[in-house]
Design a protein around this motif. Structure first.
Motif, short mmCIF file in Angstrom:
data_model
loop_
_atom_site.label_atom_id
_atom_site.label_comp_id
_atom_site.label_asym_id
_atom_site.label_seq_id
_atom_site.Cartn_x
_atom_site.Cartn_y
_atom_site.Cartn_z
N GLY A 34 -7.72 3.76 -2.08
CA GLY A 34 -6.12 3.01 -2.12
C GLY A 34 -6.13 1.56 -2.06
N HIS B 200 2.40 3.21 -1.89
CA HIS B 200 1.99 4.50 -3.11
C HIS B 200 0.46 4.80 -2.98
N TYR B 201 -0.33 4.17 -2.19
CA TYR B 201 -1.68 4.28 -2.14
C TYR B 201 -2.36 5.07 -1.16
N ALA C 208 -4.51 -0.56 -4.91
CA ALA C 208 -3.47 -1.48 -4.68
C ALA C 208 -3.45 -2.85 -4.70
N GLU D 281 -1.68 -4.98 -7.87
CA GLU D 281 -0.90 -6.14 -7.38
C GLU D 281 -1.40 -7.40 -8.20
N PHE E 124 0.88 -1.11 0.11
CA PHE E 124 0.00 0.06 -0.05
C PHE E 124 0.65 1.34 -0.10
#
Length: 110
Positions: A68, A17-18, A72, A76, A15
């Motif tokens: 977010g 960058h979210y 994320a 992924e 997470f």
């Protein structure tokens, strides 16, 4: 324990960058979520996780965090699919080469 710490750091990684806060991640680990369980969830199940965080665990999720978490996990999933495809491509290449080598040997032995 060490296990929870490991899970927490892999969730942090997922997470990063979210815009999901540390407090939220800690709560998710307490609930028993791992990167693995999250990635294997459907959108519907993720919505349920988010609802549970808010309604049952009283986590004050920011609007951005809800997006977010979902973004994320989606990213992924894409990354893992991509890796899977690359792995498959690799096997195909290796097999193709192997067949070529066998043909070369046949030609030599004749």
């Amino acid at each position: 324990g060490a296990m929870a710490r490991k899970e927490l750091s892999s969730l942090e990684e997922l997470f990063r960058h979210y815009g999901v806060r540390y407090m939220t991640l800690t709560k998710m680990v307490e609930m028993g979520f791992t990167v693995n369980t999250l990635v294997n969830m459907t959108e519907q199940e993720l919505d349920d996780v988010i609802r549970t965080l808010v309604d049952i665990y009283r986590v004050d999720l920011l609007v951005g965090e809800k997006y977010g978490i979902k973004s994320a996990v989606r990213a992924e999933k894409r990354r893992l699919d991509e890796l899977e495809r690359k792995k498959l491509d690799l096997f195909v290449d290796v097999d193709g080469k192997r067949k070529a080598d066998e043909n070369a040997l046949d030609t030599l032995s004749q």
